[in-house]
Design a protein around this motif. Structure first.
Motif, mmCIF file in Angstrom:
data_model
loop_
_atom_site.group_PDB
_atom_site.id
_atom_site.type_symbol
_atom_site.label_atom_id
_atom_site.label_comp_id
_atom_site.label_asym_id
_atom_site.label_seq_id
_atom_site.Cartn_x
_atom_site.Cartn_y
_atom_site.Cartn_z
ATOM 1 N N GLU A 18 21.923 -2.824 23.755
ATOM 2 C CA GLU A 18 21.724 -2.597 25.186
ATOM 3 C C GLU A 18 20.258 -2.236 25.445
ATOM 4 N N PHE A 19 19.803 -2.552 26.639
ATOM 5 C CA PHE A 19 18.454 -2.138 27.023
ATOM 6 C C PHE A 19 18.419 -0.628 27.231
ATOM 7 N N VAL A 20 17.351 -0.019 26.756
ATOM 8 C CA VAL A 20 17.139 1.402 27.047
ATOM 9 C C VAL A 20 15.795 1.550 27.744
ATOM 10 N N MET A 21 15.725 2.526 28.634
ATOM 11 C CA MET A 21 14.485 2.723 29.379
ATOM 12 C C MET A 21 13.402 3.276 28.457
ATOM 13 N N VAL A 22 12.229 2.741 28.566
ATOM 14 C CA VAL A 22 11.101 3.224 27.777
ATOM 15 C C VAL A 22 10.707 4.605 28.302
ATOM 16 N N PRO A 23 10.470 5.577 27.424
ATOM 17 C CA PRO A 23 10.069 6.905 27.905
ATOM 18 C C PRO A 23 8.846 6.821 28.824
ATOM 19 N N GLY A 24 8.940 7.502 29.919
ATOM 20 C CA GLY A 24 7.823 7.501 30.873
ATOM 21 C C GLY A 24 7.922 6.404 31.905
ATOM 22 N N ALA A 25 8.867 5.457 31.703
ATOM 23 C CA ALA A 25 8.972 4.337 32.653
ATOM 24 C C ALA A 25 9.445 4.800 34.024
ATOM 25 N N ALA A 26 10.201 5.906 34.045
ATOM 26 C CA ALA A 26 10.714 6.392 35.337
ATOM 27 C C ALA A 26 9.585 6.849 36.251
ATOM 28 N N THR A 27 8.475 7.203 35.660
ATOM 29 C CA THR A 27 7.363 7.694 36.484
ATOM 30 C C THR A 27 6.436 6.557 36.919
ATOM 31 N N LEU A 28 6.690 5.372 36.424
ATOM 32 C CA LEU A 28 5.846 4.235 36.801
ATOM 33 C C LEU A 28 6.273 3.710 38.169
ATOM 34 N N PRO A 29 5.410 2.956 38.825
ATOM 35 C CA PRO A 29 5.796 2.397 40.125
ATOM 36 C C PRO A 29 7.059 1.543 40.003
ATOM 37 N N GLU A 30 7.802 1.478 41.107
ATOM 38 C CA GLU A 30 9.039 0.713 41.105
ATOM 39 C C GLU A 30 8.768 -0.729 40.713
ATOM 40 N N MET A 31 9.660 -1.290 39.894
ATOM 41 C CA MET A 31 9.456 -2.659 39.427
ATOM 42 C C MET A 31 9.854 -3.654 40.511
ATOM 43 N N GLU A 32 8.907 -4.446 40.950
ATOM 44 C CA GLU A 32 9.185 -5.438 41.988
ATOM 45 C C GLU A 32 9.426 -6.814 41.371
ATOM 46 N N SER A 33 8.759 -7.049 40.268
ATOM 47 C CA SER A 33 8.980 -8.299 39.540
ATOM 48 C C SER A 33 8.620 -8.019 38.088
ATOM 49 N N GLY A 34 9.015 -8.887 37.237
ATOM 50 C CA GLY A 34 8.712 -8.650 35.837
ATOM 51 C C GLY A 34 9.117 -9.835 34.984
ATOM 52 N N SER A 35 8.978 -9.655 33.706
ATOM 53 C CA SER A 35 9.352 -10.739 32.807
ATOM 54 C C SER A 35 9.978 -10.162 31.552
ATOM 55 N N LEU A 36 10.753 -10.994 30.917
ATOM 56 C CA LEU A 36 11.403 -10.604 29.671
ATOM 57 C C LEU A 36 10.587 -11.185 28.532
ATOM 58 N N VAL A 37 10.146 -10.324 27.649
ATOM 59 C CA VAL A 37 9.273 -10.763 26.560
ATOM 60 C C VAL A 37 9.913 -10.396 25.229
ATOM 61 N N ARG A 38 10.048 -11.380 24.367
ATOM 62 C CA ARG A 38 10.572 -11.095 23.031
ATOM 63 C C ARG A 38 9.391 -11.016 22.069
ATOM 64 N N MET A 39 9.363 -9.971 21.280
ATOM 65 C CA MET A 39 8.219 -9.794 20.376
ATOM 66 C C MET A 39 8.641 -8.997 19.141
ATOM 67 N N ASP A 40 7.797 -9.052 18.126
ATOM 68 C CA ASP A 40 8.013 -8.242 16.930
ATOM 69 C C ASP A 40 7.297 -6.918 17.125
ATOM 70 N N VAL A 41 8.068 -5.859 17.074
ATOM 71 C CA VAL A 41 7.509 -4.521 17.303
ATOM 72 C C VAL A 41 7.450 -3.785 15.970
ATOM 73 N N PRO A 42 6.314 -3.211 15.634
ATOM 74 C CA PRO A 42 6.245 -2.417 14.397
ATOM 75 C C PRO A 42 7.281 -1.292 14.428
ATOM 76 N N VAL A 43 7.936 -1.086 13.316
ATOM 77 C CA VAL A 43 8.975 -0.053 13.238
ATOM 78 C C VAL A 43 8.413 1.305 13.619
ATOM 79 N N ALA A 44 7.169 1.538 13.253
ATOM 80 C CA ALA A 44 6.545 2.834 13.548
ATOM 81 C C ALA A 44 6.460 3.093 15.056
#
Lengths: 184, 190
Positions: free
Chosen positions: A121-147
């Motif tokens: 499931e998607f989880v909210m990134v910490p601090g995202a609640a304080t960012l401006p409201e999302m009006e548009s966006g994109s879904l990006v698949r990427m390799d994220v370092p485990v760290a």
């Protein structure tokens, strides 16, 4: 002639109506008495303000902001790198083209092993609640370092000894990630 | 130097308690008057004003400078709360005349004038909500069409047409009232 006179009388009546109405409404507004603030209500509001301020998550600090910005930049680079060949048409289709159906995301994950498990499931990134409201966006698949996973609000998979995991990021119009999920 | 409304909102969003108090003190009367004209009940207007500033506590960061002024933004919030409360009590009769403690008629104007002001208040209260909003925002709060549109969440043309229709209905209603008050000595409506 009579019609013209009637029309003129009608217009005069409307003009008088408008003037009278405007005057009457002004009087009505002037007659409205605004009572002074109720101390109890004011105290309740201030208490609510204090409570909200205590509950409000702290704004992302400089380090976290730059980290998220860096992550967004990496996502953007990955997108460009992934979509570039497809857009320019300089490269042929990948070897497995035609063997499997490719959704919009699969072009971003060329050369990556197929996912054996359904995404989490998607989880909210910490601090995202304080960012401006999302009006548009994109879904990006990427390799994220485990760290990086803990700072994204995810627990690193214990069994996975690799240095990076595949993840989907929802990136807002400002380029900052809002939510993330692990793909495998 | 006094802070502008926009500066106060920004400070509220940043958690400035004093800024919130200043904004409340400065703009509560505007919100209250709007709510009073929309609902016709002082106690409900107080509740709406409270709801508005409670919303401001949590939503101040959503205010976008340049999109609308602070007052239209506040009145837009008030509109939503007033509508919600109106929908709850839509079958209640609007309060009538002199019994209304929050709105007083000028005693010097005499009984007939007071009666007609009550009639206008009733006529305003009986307007369809969308028309009433337009009349209250433009004719009573004296907002520009642009600001009224921002507060009502619609296009400027819509505000103009609603205002026009609202005025026509009010005028027609008051013409009927005037005929009903023909026996009274007061000239005109007021």
């Amino acid at each position: 002639m009579r019609n013209t006179r009637n029309k003129k009388m009608h217009e005069d009546e409307h003009s008088v109506d408008d003037r009278d109405l405007a005057l009457a409404l002004r009087r009505l507004d002037d007659a409205a008495v605004v009572p002074g603030p109720d101390p109890a209500r004011e105290a309740a509001l201030m208490a609510a303000f204090d409570a909200a301020r205590r509950q409000r998550p702290s704004a992302p600090g400089g380090r976290q902001y730059w980290y998220m910005a860096g992550l967004a930049a990496a996502a953007a680079i990955l997108m460009v790198a992934g979509l570039g060949p497809a857009l320019t048409g300089r490269h042929g289709a990948p070897p497995d083209a035609g063997q499997a159906s490719h959704g919009p995301l699969s072009s971003l994950s060329r050369g990556v092993q197929p996912e054996p498990q359904p995404p989490s499931e998607f989880v909210m990134v910490p601090g995202a609640a304080t960012l401006p409201e999302m009006e548009s966006g994109s879904l990006v698949r990427m390799d994220v370092p485990v760290a990086m996973l803990p700072s994204l609000g995810l627990t690193p998979p214990a069994a996975n000894r690799t240095t990076a995991v595949r993840a989907d990021l929802i990136v807002g119009q400002d380029g900052l990630p809002r939510a993330v999920r692990l793909v495998n | 130097m006094q802070q502008s409304d926009e500066e106060l909102i920004a400070a509220v969003a940043a958690g400035d308690r004093e800024a919130f108090g200043a904004l409340y003190g400065r703009r509560r009367p505007d919100v209250y008057r709007f709510a009073l004209h929309m609902t016709g009940v002082p106690a409900t207007a107080e509740d709406v004003a409270q709801d508005v500033f409670m919303t401001v506590i949590h939503e101040a960061a959503r205010y976008t400078p340049g999109r609308s002024g602070v007052v239209p933004w506040l009145l837009g919030i008030a509109r939503n709360h007033a509508r919600r409360r109106l929908s709850v009590r839509q079958h209640e009769r609007l309060p009538e005349g002199p019994a209304e403690p929050g709105v007083i008629a000028d005693p010097a104007d005499g009984i007939a004038r007071g009666q007609e002001m009550d009639a206008l208040r009733r006529a305003l209260g009986s307007l369809p909500v969308a028309y009433r909003e337009a009349v209250v925002l433009c004719d009573l709060q004296e907002l520009t069409y642009q600001d009224a549109a921002a507060a009502a969440g619609c296009a400027v043309g819509t505000v103009r047409s609603r205002l026009h229709r609202g005025r026509r209905i009010l005028a027609a209603t008051m013409r009927g009232e005037r005929r009903a008050f023909a026996g009274w000595p007061a000239p005109g409506w007021m």
